[in-house]
Design an enzyme around this catalytic site. Structure first.
Site, PDB file in Angstrom:
ATOM      1  N   ILE A  16       2.605   1.537  -8.727  1.00  0.00           N
ATOM      2  CA  ILE A  16       3.061   2.097  -9.991  1.00  0.00           C
ATOM      3  C   ILE A  16       3.016   1.060 -11.106  1.00  0.00           C
ATOM      4  O   ILE A  16       2.578   1.345 -12.224  1.00  0.00           O
ATOM      5  CB  ILE A  16       4.483   2.679  -9.838  1.00  0.00           C
ATOM      6  CG1 ILE A  16       4.452   3.919  -8.936  1.00  0.00           C
ATOM      7  CG2 ILE A  16       5.079   3.016 -11.201  1.00  0.00           C
ATOM      8  CD1 ILE A  16       5.824   4.459  -8.587  1.00  0.00           C
ATOM      9  N   ASP A  61      10.984 -13.847 -10.596  1.00  0.00           N
ATOM     10  CA  ASP A  61      11.928 -13.272  -9.642  1.00  0.00           C
ATOM     11  C   ASP A  61      13.096 -12.752 -10.468  1.00  0.00           C
ATOM     12  O   ASP A  61      13.853 -13.548 -11.047  1.00  0.00           O
ATOM     13  CB  ASP A  61      12.393 -14.326  -8.648  1.00  0.00           C
ATOM     14  CG  ASP A  61      13.305 -13.758  -7.558  1.00  0.00           C
ATOM     15  OD1 ASP A  61      13.890 -12.676  -7.773  1.00  0.00           O
ATOM     16  OD2 ASP A  61      13.452 -14.405  -6.508  1.00  0.00           O
ATOM     17  N   ASN A  88       9.880  -2.290 -13.676  1.00  0.00           N
ATOM     18  CA  ASN A  88       9.339  -1.646 -12.493  1.00  0.00           C
ATOM     19  C   ASN A  88       9.663  -2.404 -11.207  1.00  0.00           C
ATOM     20  O   ASN A  88       9.653  -1.815 -10.128  1.00  0.00           O
ATOM     21  CB  ASN A  88       7.818  -1.507 -12.625  1.00  0.00           C
ATOM     22  CG  ASN A  88       7.195  -0.941 -11.371  1.00  0.00           C
ATOM     23  OD1 ASN A  88       7.365   0.227 -11.038  1.00  0.00           O
ATOM     24  ND2 ASN A  88       6.468  -1.780 -10.634  1.00  0.00           N
ATOM     25  N   TYR A 154      19.584   2.114  -1.614  1.00  0.00           N
ATOM     26  CA  TYR A 154      18.510   2.295  -2.600  1.00  0.00           C
ATOM     27  C   TYR A 154      18.902   3.353  -3.621  1.00  0.00           C
ATOM     28  O   TYR A 154      18.767   3.146  -4.845  1.00  0.00           O
ATOM     29  CB  TYR A 154      17.229   2.699  -1.875  1.00  0.00           C
ATOM     30  CG  TYR A 154      16.046   2.912  -2.789  1.00  0.00           C
ATOM     31  CD1 TYR A 154      15.350   1.832  -3.314  1.00  0.00           C
ATOM     32  CD2 TYR A 154      15.616   4.198  -3.117  1.00  0.00           C
ATOM     33  CE1 TYR A 154      14.255   2.021  -4.155  1.00  0.00           C
ATOM     34  CE2 TYR A 154      14.523   4.396  -3.942  1.00  0.00           C
ATOM     35  CZ  TYR A 154      13.853   3.307  -4.458  1.00  0.00           C
ATOM     36  OH  TYR A 154      12.782   3.507  -5.299  1.00  0.00           O
ATOM     37  N   LYS A 158      19.481   3.051  -7.782  1.00  0.00           N
ATOM     38  CA  LYS A 158      18.696   3.818  -8.744  1.00  0.00           C
ATOM     39  C   LYS A 158      19.574   4.739  -9.582  1.00  0.00           C
ATOM     40  O   LYS A 158      19.312   4.972 -10.775  1.00  0.00           O
ATOM     41  CB  LYS A 158      17.610   4.618  -8.025  1.00  0.00           C
ATOM     42  CG  LYS A 158      16.539   3.746  -7.379  1.00  0.00           C
ATOM     43  CD  LYS A 158      15.779   2.923  -8.413  1.00  0.00           C
ATOM     44  CE  LYS A 158      14.623   2.161  -7.807  1.00  0.00           C
ATOM     45  NZ  LYS A 158      13.805   1.446  -8.808  1.00  0.00           N
ATOM     46  N   VAL A 187       5.740   8.945  -4.165  1.00  0.00           N
ATOM     47  CA  VAL A 187       4.455   8.583  -4.758  1.00  0.00           C
ATOM     48  C   VAL A 187       3.631   7.838  -3.712  1.00  0.00           C
ATOM     49  O   VAL A 187       4.140   6.949  -3.019  1.00  0.00           O
ATOM     50  CB  VAL A 187       4.653   7.702  -6.010  1.00  0.00           C
ATOM     51  CG1 VAL A 187       3.312   7.320  -6.610  1.00  0.00           C
ATOM     52  CG2 VAL A 187       5.515   8.432  -7.038  1.00  0.00           C
ATOM     53  N   THR A 189       1.603   5.163  -2.727  1.00  0.00           N
ATOM     54  CA  THR A 189       1.222   3.826  -3.177  1.00  0.00           C
ATOM     55  C   THR A 189       1.119   2.907  -1.963  1.00  0.00           C
ATOM     56  O   THR A 189       1.605   3.246  -0.868  1.00  0.00           O
ATOM     57  CB  THR A 189       2.269   3.247  -4.149  1.00  0.00           C
ATOM     58  OG1 THR A 189       3.511   3.077  -3.438  1.00  0.00           O
ATOM     59  CG2 THR A 189       2.486   4.156  -5.340  1.00  0.00           C
TER      60      THR A 189
END
Length: 225
Positions: A16, A61, A88, A154, A158, A187, A189
């Site tokens: 992405i 980082d 991102n 996670y 988000k 997605v 990827t």
């Protein structure tokens, strides 16, 4: 001659992030791209240049605020200005909430949430000092909106990014700084290759999607663009 607009995309070595960087280059932006492993940026840098834009590779980082400050200063010095930040950079974690370790929790929160906040803070400071309008876009996730098993750490990170976006948008609106988030679903990827190869995972995941296909990095890049 009018100075070109510039954008900074973190975590842009593949997937992405790389697609967003290339889309912005085609939109007429010069683009800075970062990775914790800058040697992996060569392909996206070549693509940006091929699109007729200037590329600035950066080692970054996002867990370290002092490194963030240095990276932002490097980009501003190289480009002369900075108009857009795309947050991102992030790490996934698929694990039962009962099994998440403190170290895993800290990694997810430090990269996804802490990194996004302090990148945004540095960008906000730059734009307020410069007196120019600008834009921050953070990549969130549908896991921050809809609950799903084995995605607790996670999803929490988000969900926090989504609300952070609202808070910063309100606070910085008076300075002409727009703050938005894009929350992709699944997605296809390179970073998802391992999960998609798990027996039965692909079919089960597709069964939850009305179109019966995964999104593409280019579609997310289009939303950001």
């Amino acid at each position: 001659m009018q100075q070109r607009r510039t954008a900074f995309v973190t975590g842009a070595s593949q997937g992405i992030g790389a697609a967003i960087a290339l889309a912005l280059a085609r939109d007429g932006f010069d683009v800075a791209v970062s990775s914790t492993r800058p040697e992996k940026l060569s392909e996206v840098v070549s693509g940006i240049v091929a699109a007729g834009a200037r590329a600035v590779p950066v080692a970054l980082d996002v867990r370290a605020p002092e490194i963030i400050e240095q990276a932002m200063a490097q980009v501003v010095t190289a480009c002369g200005r900075l108009d857009v930040l795309v947050n991102n950079a992030g790490v996934p974690l698929k694990k039962s909430a009962l099994e998440v370790t403190p170290a895993e929790w800290e990694t997810v929160i430090d990269v996804n949430l802490r990194g996004t906040f302090f990148m945004s803070q540095q960008m906000g400071r730059h734009l307020v000092r410069s007196g120019r309008p600008g834009c921050i876009v953070s990549i969130a996730s549908t896991h921050g909106l809809v609950a799903l098993e084995q995605r607790s750490a996670y999803g929490i990170s988000k969900a926090a990014i989504i609300h952070m976006t609202r808070m910063l948008a309100i606070e910085w609106a008076e300075h002409g700084v727009r703050v938005n988030a894009v929350a992709p679903g699944r997605v296809d990827t390179p970073s998802r290759a391992g999960a998609l190869a798990e027996p039965g995972y692909r079919d089960a995941a597709l069964a939850r999607i009305p179109l019966r296909r995964f999104g593409t990095a280019e579609e997310i890049a289009g939303a950001v663009s």
